[in-house]
Structure formats: C-alpha cells, structure tokens
Design a protein around this motif. Structure first.
Motif, PDB file in Angstrom:
ATOM      1  N   THR A 180      19.671  -6.093  12.345  1.00  0.00           N
ATOM      2  CA  THR A 180      18.770  -6.121  11.198  1.00  0.00           C
ATOM      3  C   THR A 180      18.375  -4.717  10.769  1.00  0.00           C
ATOM      4  OG1 THR A 180      17.868  -8.217  11.941  1.00  0.00           O
ATOM      5  CG2 THR A 180      16.550  -6.984  10.373  1.00  0.00           C
ATOM      6  N   PRO A 181      18.564  -4.333   9.519  1.00  0.00           N
ATOM      7  CA  PRO A 181      18.139  -3.003   9.071  1.00  0.00           C
ATOM      8  C   PRO A 181      16.645  -2.802   9.271  1.00  0.00           C
ATOM      9  CG  PRO A 181      19.575  -4.065   7.448  1.00  0.00           C
ATOM     10  CD  PRO A 181      19.232  -5.110   8.455  1.00  0.00           C
ATOM     11  N   THR A 182      16.243  -1.573   9.569  1.00  0.00           N
ATOM     12  CA  THR A 182      14.829  -1.260   9.806  1.00  0.00           C
ATOM     13  C   THR A 182      14.356  -0.182   8.840  1.00  0.00           C
ATOM     14  OG1 THR A 182      15.525   0.350  11.461  1.00  0.00           O
ATOM     15  CG2 THR A 182      14.963  -1.844  12.249  1.00  0.00           C
ATOM     16  N   GLY A 183      14.609  -0.392   7.601  1.00  0.00           N
ATOM     17  CA  GLY A 183      14.150   0.564   6.609  1.00  0.00           C
ATOM     18  C   GLY A 183      14.890   1.880   6.655  1.00  0.00           C
ATOM     19  N   GLY A 184      16.051   1.915   7.315  1.00  0.00           N
ATOM     20  CA  GLY A 184      16.856   3.120   7.350  1.00  0.00           C
ATOM     21  C   GLY A 184      16.485   4.073   8.456  1.00  0.00           C
ATOM     22  N   ASP A 241      15.333  -9.997   8.695  1.00  0.00           N
ATOM     23  CA  ASP A 241      14.158  -9.847   7.836  1.00  0.00           C
ATOM     24  C   ASP A 241      14.155 -10.828   6.677  1.00  0.00           C
ATOM     25  OD1 ASP A 241      16.241  -8.826   6.401  1.00  0.00           O
ATOM     26  OD2 ASP A 241      15.386  -6.816   6.152  1.00  0.00           O
ATOM     27  N   GLY A 242      15.143 -11.752   6.663  1.00  0.00           N
ATOM     28  CA  GLY A 242      15.201 -12.774   5.631  1.00  0.00           C
ATOM     29  C   GLY A 242      15.933 -12.370   4.377  1.00  0.00           C
ATOM     30  N   VAL A 243      16.360 -11.125   4.296  1.00  0.00           N
ATOM     31  CA  VAL A 243      17.050 -10.632   3.095  1.00  0.00           C
ATOM     32  C   VAL A 243      18.549 -10.852   3.254  1.00  0.00           C
ATOM     33  CG1 VAL A 243      17.516  -8.620   1.655  1.00  0.00           C
ATOM     34  CG2 VAL A 243      15.258  -8.914   2.708  1.00  0.00           C
ATOM     35  N   THR A 244      19.175 -11.384   2.196  1.00  0.00           N
ATOM     36  CA  THR A 244      20.627 -11.601   2.202  1.00  0.00           C
ATOM     37  C   THR A 244      21.323 -10.369   1.637  1.00  0.00           C
ATOM     38  OG1 THR A 244      20.342 -13.984   1.938  1.00  0.00           O
ATOM     39  CG2 THR A 244      22.498 -13.070   1.384  1.00  0.00           C
ATOM     40  N   MET A 246      17.728 -28.532  -7.861  1.00  0.00           N
ATOM     41  CA  MET A 246      17.371 -27.844  -6.610  1.00  0.00           C
ATOM     42  C   MET A 246      18.442 -26.810  -6.300  1.00  0.00           C
ATOM     43  SD  MET A 246      16.821 -29.424  -2.780  1.00  0.00           S
ATOM     44  CE  MET A 246      15.427 -30.404  -3.360  1.00  0.00           C
ATOM     45  N   GLY A 247      17.996 -25.562  -5.995  1.00  0.00           N
ATOM     46  CA  GLY A 247      18.940 -24.495  -5.726  1.00  0.00           C
ATOM     47  C   GLY A 247      19.611 -24.643  -4.372  1.00  0.00           C
ATOM     48  N   ARG A 248      20.663 -23.883  -4.180  1.00  0.00           N
ATOM     49  CA  ARG A 248      21.383 -23.913  -2.906  1.00  0.00           C
ATOM     50  C   ARG A 248      20.469 -23.378  -1.811  1.00  0.00           C
ATOM     51  NH1 ARG A 248      27.030 -20.892  -2.765  1.00  0.00           N
ATOM     52  NH2 ARG A 248      27.439 -22.607  -4.241  1.00  0.00           N
ATOM     53  N   PRO A 249      20.402 -24.052  -0.634  1.00  0.00           N
ATOM     54  CA  PRO A 249      19.551 -23.565   0.454  1.00  0.00           C
ATOM     55  C   PRO A 249      20.056 -22.228   0.978  1.00  0.00           C
ATOM     56  CG  PRO A 249      20.947 -25.354   1.224  1.00  0.00           C
ATOM     57  CD  PRO A 249      21.100 -25.297  -0.271  1.00  0.00           C
ATOM     58  N   PRO A 250      19.166 -21.364   1.421  1.00  0.00           N
ATOM     59  CA  PRO A 250      19.597 -20.046   1.918  1.00  0.00           C
ATOM     60  C   PRO A 250      20.358 -20.180   3.230  1.00  0.00           C
ATOM     61  CG  PRO A 250      17.267 -20.375   2.366  1.00  0.00           C
ATOM     62  CD  PRO A 250      17.701 -21.540   1.517  1.00  0.00           C
ATOM     63  N   LEU A 251      21.115 -19.153   3.540  1.00  0.00           N
ATOM     64  CA  LEU A 251      21.795 -19.099   4.832  1.00  0.00           C
ATOM     65  C   LEU A 251      20.765 -19.037   5.961  1.00  0.00           C
ATOM     66  CD1 LEU A 251      24.483 -16.375   4.016  1.00  0.00           C
ATOM     67  CD2 LEU A 251      24.974 -18.767   4.572  1.00  0.00           C
ATOM     68  N   PRO A 252      21.063 -19.655   7.088  1.00  0.00           N
ATOM     69  CA  PRO A 252      20.175 -19.475   8.240  1.00  0.00           C
ATOM     70  C   PRO A 252      20.125 -17.996   8.634  1.00  0.00           C
ATOM     71  CG  PRO A 252      21.686 -21.307   8.605  1.00  0.00           C
ATOM     72  CD  PRO A 252      22.159 -20.604   7.378  1.00  0.00           C
ATOM     73  N   VAL A 253      18.976 -17.558   9.108  1.00  0.00           N
ATOM     74  CA  VAL A 253      18.810 -16.160   9.504  1.00  0.00           C
ATOM     75  C   VAL A 253      19.831 -15.807  10.583  1.00  0.00           C
ATOM     76  CG1 VAL A 253      17.259 -14.516  10.625  1.00  0.00           C
ATOM     77  CG2 VAL A 253      16.366 -16.084   8.908  1.00  0.00           C
ATOM     78  N   GLY A 254      20.508 -14.667  10.400  1.00  0.00           N
ATOM     79  CA  GLY A 254      21.471 -14.184  11.370  1.00  0.00           C
ATOM     80  C   GLY A 254      22.880 -14.713  11.177  1.00  0.00           C
ATOM     81  N   THR A 255      23.119 -15.459  10.124  1.00  0.00           N
ATOM     82  CA  THR A 255      24.465 -15.997   9.877  1.00  0.00           C
ATOM     83  C   THR A 255      25.046 -15.409   8.599  1.00  0.00           C
ATOM     84  OG1 THR A 255      23.671 -17.906   8.579  1.00  0.00           O
ATOM     85  CG2 THR A 255      23.799 -18.153  10.989  1.00  0.00           C
ATOM     86  N   HIS A 256      26.353 -15.618   8.423  1.00  0.00           N
ATOM     87  CA  HIS A 256      27.016 -15.132   7.201  1.00  0.00           C
ATOM     88  C   HIS A 256      27.720 -16.293   6.500  1.00  0.00           C
ATOM     89  CE1 HIS A 256      31.124 -15.308   8.878  1.00  0.00           C
ATOM     90  NE2 HIS A 256      30.567 -14.888  10.022  1.00  0.00           N
ATOM     91  N   GLY A 257      28.043 -16.073   5.260  1.00  0.00           N
ATOM     92  CA  GLY A 257      28.711 -17.104   4.465  1.00  0.00           C
ATOM     93  C   GLY A 257      30.229 -17.020   4.593  1.00  0.00           C
ATOM     94  N   LYS A 258      30.890 -17.587   3.641  1.00  0.00           N
ATOM     95  CA  LYS A 258      32.349 -17.626   3.642  1.00  0.00           C
ATOM     96  C   LYS A 258      32.923 -16.231   3.413  1.00  0.00           C
ATOM     97  CE  LYS A 258      36.244 -19.874   1.344  1.00  0.00           C
ATOM     98  NZ  LYS A 258      36.650 -20.835   0.279  1.00  0.00           N
ATOM     99  N   VAL A 259      33.979 -15.923   4.161  1.00  0.00           N
ATOM    100  CA  VAL A 259      34.637 -14.624   4.017  1.00  0.00           C
ATOM    101  C   VAL A 259      35.677 -14.734   2.911  1.00  0.00           C
ATOM    102  CG1 VAL A 259      36.099 -12.893   5.124  1.00  0.00           C
ATOM    103  CG2 VAL A 259      34.264 -14.011   6.436  1.00  0.00           C
ATOM    104  N   ARG A 260      35.604 -13.835   1.939  1.00  0.00           N
ATOM    105  CA  ARG A 260      36.567 -13.794   0.840  1.00  0.00           C
ATOM    106  C   ARG A 260      37.344 -12.487   0.912  1.00  0.00           C
ATOM    107  NH1 ARG A 260      32.137 -16.510  -1.147  1.00  0.00           N
ATOM    108  NH2 ARG A 260      32.579 -18.461  -2.267  1.00  0.00           N
ATOM    109  N   THR A 261      38.635 -12.573   0.654  1.00  0.00           N
ATOM    110  CA  THR A 261      39.502 -11.396   0.746  1.00  0.00           C
ATOM    111  C   THR A 261      40.181 -11.156  -0.601  1.00  0.00           C
ATOM    112  OG1 THR A 261      39.921 -11.968   3.045  1.00  0.00           O
ATOM    113  CG2 THR A 261      41.322 -10.299   2.079  1.00  0.00           C
ATOM    114  N   TYR A 262      40.206  -9.884  -1.032  1.00  0.00           N
ATOM    115  CA  TYR A 262      40.790  -9.508  -2.314  1.00  0.00           C
ATOM    116  C   TYR A 262      41.810  -8.391  -2.108  1.00  0.00           C
ATOM    117  CZ  TYR A 262      36.472 -11.785  -3.832  1.00  0.00           C
ATOM    118  OH  TYR A 262      35.443 -12.680  -4.010  1.00  0.00           O
ATOM    119  N   GLU A 263      42.888  -8.488  -2.905  1.00  0.00           N
ATOM    120  CA  GLU A 263      43.878  -7.421  -2.875  1.00  0.00           C
ATOM    121  C   GLU A 263      43.436  -6.318  -3.821  1.00  0.00           C
ATOM    122  OE1 GLU A 263      48.712  -6.760  -3.247  1.00  0.00           O
ATOM    123  OE2 GLU A 263      47.818  -8.722  -3.696  1.00  0.00           O
TER     124      GLU A 263
END
Length: 390
Positions: free
Chosen positions: A63-67, A34-37, A1-18
């Motif tokens: 939410t983006p609206t097609g630009g 719109d359900g797109v990650t 079973m794949g990882r469940p998607p993020l709830p709509v309107g939320t973000h995942g873990k913040v990663r920082t790179y030098e």
C-alpha cells in the motif's frame, strides 16, 4: 446500481496490448489497502513476458504511504526516518545508542537494500555475521535497532511483516552470577571507609545505599531530599541521571515504568541519610551531590560516568577488581532471595519488569554459609548413624 468495488488488496482482470513500437504491455487495476483503486502496468518483449512482469509487480506491491516509504525505499533512508521517530518519542541515551548501532552496523551492511529485499534469510545472515565478531548483548541491541526500523516500515505498510521477528535468536554464553557474601561486604565497606580518596569522593555512603536498596547508580545520584519519606523510612525512586550527547547531564524519569518504585529503607540506610542531611536542606537538595563538606546537599549533579570511574579506582584499591556497581544490585537481589522473598517481589524491589531477568541474571545461587548443611544435619544426621543402620 454501479459495479461493486474490488475487494481491498485484490486486482481486476489483466489486459495485454501490443505496442506499436514493438513488445507488449500488461495492465490491471488494484485496490490498495487505503481503499484507492490504482492502475498498474508492466511491459515485456512478449505477451507472456509482460504478464510475468505485471504479476511480479503485484506480488511485491504494498500500500502506498504518501510517497514517504514504500517497498522500494532503501533501508538507509528508513533508518533516518526511524531515528527521527526515536528522538521524538524516547530519551536521549536511547537515541544515542540506536544511532550508534545504526551508523556502525545496520547501514553499512544493509543500507543499500530495498525494504522488499530485506528477507528473513538476509536479516538472519546479517545477525549471524555480527555474532562472530561482537558480544551477544551488542548483537541483541543491533537486532533491536533493525527490528525497530523494519517494524516502522511494516506499520507504514511498506512491507507486509517485520522479518526480524522470524530471524534466529541471539545466543550468548551464560556467566555465573557472583554477589558479595557477608564477609566480603563487611571487608569492602571497612576498606572504603579507611580510603581517604574514597571518603573524599563520598563513595562509602553511596555504596551503602546501593547495597541497602539495590538501586542503580544513576538512580541514586538523582535522589533529592523530597524523595525520602523520613518518618516512614521509605524512598521514591523516580528518576535517574544520564549523560546525553551534545546536551550534558540530564535528570529524567526512571529508566522504565517498572524502574519507578517506592522502597522501604533498612535502618542503617536511614541512619546514614539522617547523619549526612544538612541543616539548610531544601526539597530539591541532592542526597548525593558531586561534592562533600560545605557543599553537601547543595552541589551539582554527579556525572554517572565519572562516579563509576572513581568507584572503579576505589574498588581496585580495596582488592575487589571483580566488583562493579551492578554487583551491588546483584548482592541486594541475592540477600532478598536468601531471605525468602519471591522472585516477583525482588524484581519489583530492584526495578525489573520481568522476574525471570532477576532470577537468571541477578541472583547468586551459591549457598551463603552453612545454613543449608546445618538444616540437613538437623533433619537427617541422626538417621545415618551406626545404630540406625543395624
């Protein structure tokens, strides 16, 4: 079973790179409305600066609206889109009014702002500035236009809410409603009948119809013969005449849904209509055309602006400078009020959606004659003589 998607309107873990070139980049994934990650990233001179920039971007993100429209869209650009929507859905006069206020007030003051910058405080400050130099009704119209623009953006998801809703109310000075009392009505109609110019312009009958129905001047001049139920003594108010910019005179359905109504006609109005009805009448003959005499019933539409100007001249000549065509509507509402009809019934008769408007703006609260005083005399007068006091 794949990882469940993020709830709509939320973000995942913040990663920082030098970055090799110096500085840092913070990124995360966001699941939009719109359900797109999507991946979002921001850079900064330090790790903390990059994370702060990313968090700010996430807070402002919508939410983006097609630009087409986003939080970064300029209000001036959204005004243009909104007016195109108005032109498609509403009547020409509404579009002209909205375009005028947008061009003269909204765009010059707020057009360069981004949608996300249109805070309640900025909107309220703009409206308060308009109040200083413009009439209250004009400011309310401007507020309506701005609310339409930002409401349009909110529907597209470019901003979370419409900030105009939380801005302060537009307060205007309350003017006293004045209607024509009985003696004034008799005097005015007599003077109009005696005025050759007013008669030639077919104004006396027009005024009688407005007084006897409470109809708007644009509704009266839009009447055709088939709108009158001659045997029943009723008239269907279903249209009005307006002048649309770059189009000319247009007859369209009533001003609002409430404006389309069936009215009983008083006997004097029915008699007047029968007298002026031509022998060669057809269903589409105009009841109040733009000419009289041989062309009665067969002329072209009257221009409401020109008719109003001619009426203004006749009223001034009769010594009634304070009277307008709207005073006839107020007089009709006041007569019905004094006859004991409810505010809801009167609002339905003169074509208002809300009885409160009829009560506050259209009813003259002055007593007409001594009926009230006579009622008090009849009920209480004998109770205050000297014998009763002793």
């Amino acid at each position: 079973m794949g990882r469940p998607p993020l709830p709509v309107g939320t973000h995942g873990k913040v990663r920082t790179y030098e970055l090799a070139s110096g500085g840092f980049r913070a990124k995360t994934k966001v699941r939009d409305g719109d359900g797109v990650t999507r991946e979002v990233e921001r850079s900064g001179r330090s790790r903390a600066a990059a994370e702060r920039a990313l968090k700010k971007a996430l807070q402002e993100r919508t939410t983006p609206t097609g630009g087409a429209v986003t939080g970064d869209s300029k209000i001036a650009d959204v005004v243009a889109l909104f007016l195109e929507e108005v032109k498609r859905r509403r009547r020409g006069t509404t579009y002209d009014t909205y375009a005028l206020h947008a061009r003269n007030h909204v765009v010059p003051a707020l057009g360069a702002l981004r949608l996300r910058e249109a805070s309640v405080a900025r909107v309220d400050a703009f409206l308060r500035a308009c109040e200083i130099r413009l009439a209250a009704n004009t400011v309310r119209s401007i507020r309506t236009v701005l609310s339409g623009v930002l409401g349009y953006a909110a529907r597209l998801g470019a901003i979370p809410t419409n900030p105009v809703r939380d801005a302060g109310r537009i307060e205007g000075t309350t003017s006293t409603v004045r209607a024509l009392v009985r003696a004034e009505r008799v005097d005015l109609l007599a003077k109009l009948d005696a005025d050759e110019d007013a008669y030639r312009r077919d104004l006396p009958d027009l005024c009688r119809f407005m007084l006897g129905t409470g109809a708007r001047i644009g509704e009266v001049i839009a009447l055709q013969d088939d709108a009158v139920a001659w045997e029943a003594g009723e008239v269907a108010i279903v249209a009005n005449i307006v002048r649309v910019k770059r189009v000319g005179l247009v007859r369209h359905e009533g001003k609002t849904f409430a404006a389309r109504r069936l009215l009983p006609l008083p006997a004097f109005v029915v008699e007047m209509l029968c007298e002026r009805r031509p022998d060669d009448v057809v269903p589409t003959s105009m009841v109040f055309p733009n000419s009289r005499g041989h062309d009665l019933g067969r002329g072209s539409w009257r221009d409401p602006q020109n008719t109003g100007a001619r009426l203004r001249e006749a009223l001034d000549a009769a010594g009634y400078e304070w009277v307008t065509s709207h005073v006839f509507r107020k007089t009709a509402a006041t007569i019905l009020d004094q006859a004991g009809l409810s505010a809801r019934a009167i609002a339905g008769h003169i074509g208002h959606a809300r009885p409160s408007i009829t009560q506050d703006v259209y009813m003259d609260k002055r007593a007409d004659g001594r009926a009230a005083a006579d009622a008090f005399d009849a009920a209480l007068g004998s109770g205050f003589d000297e014998e009763s006091v002793q």
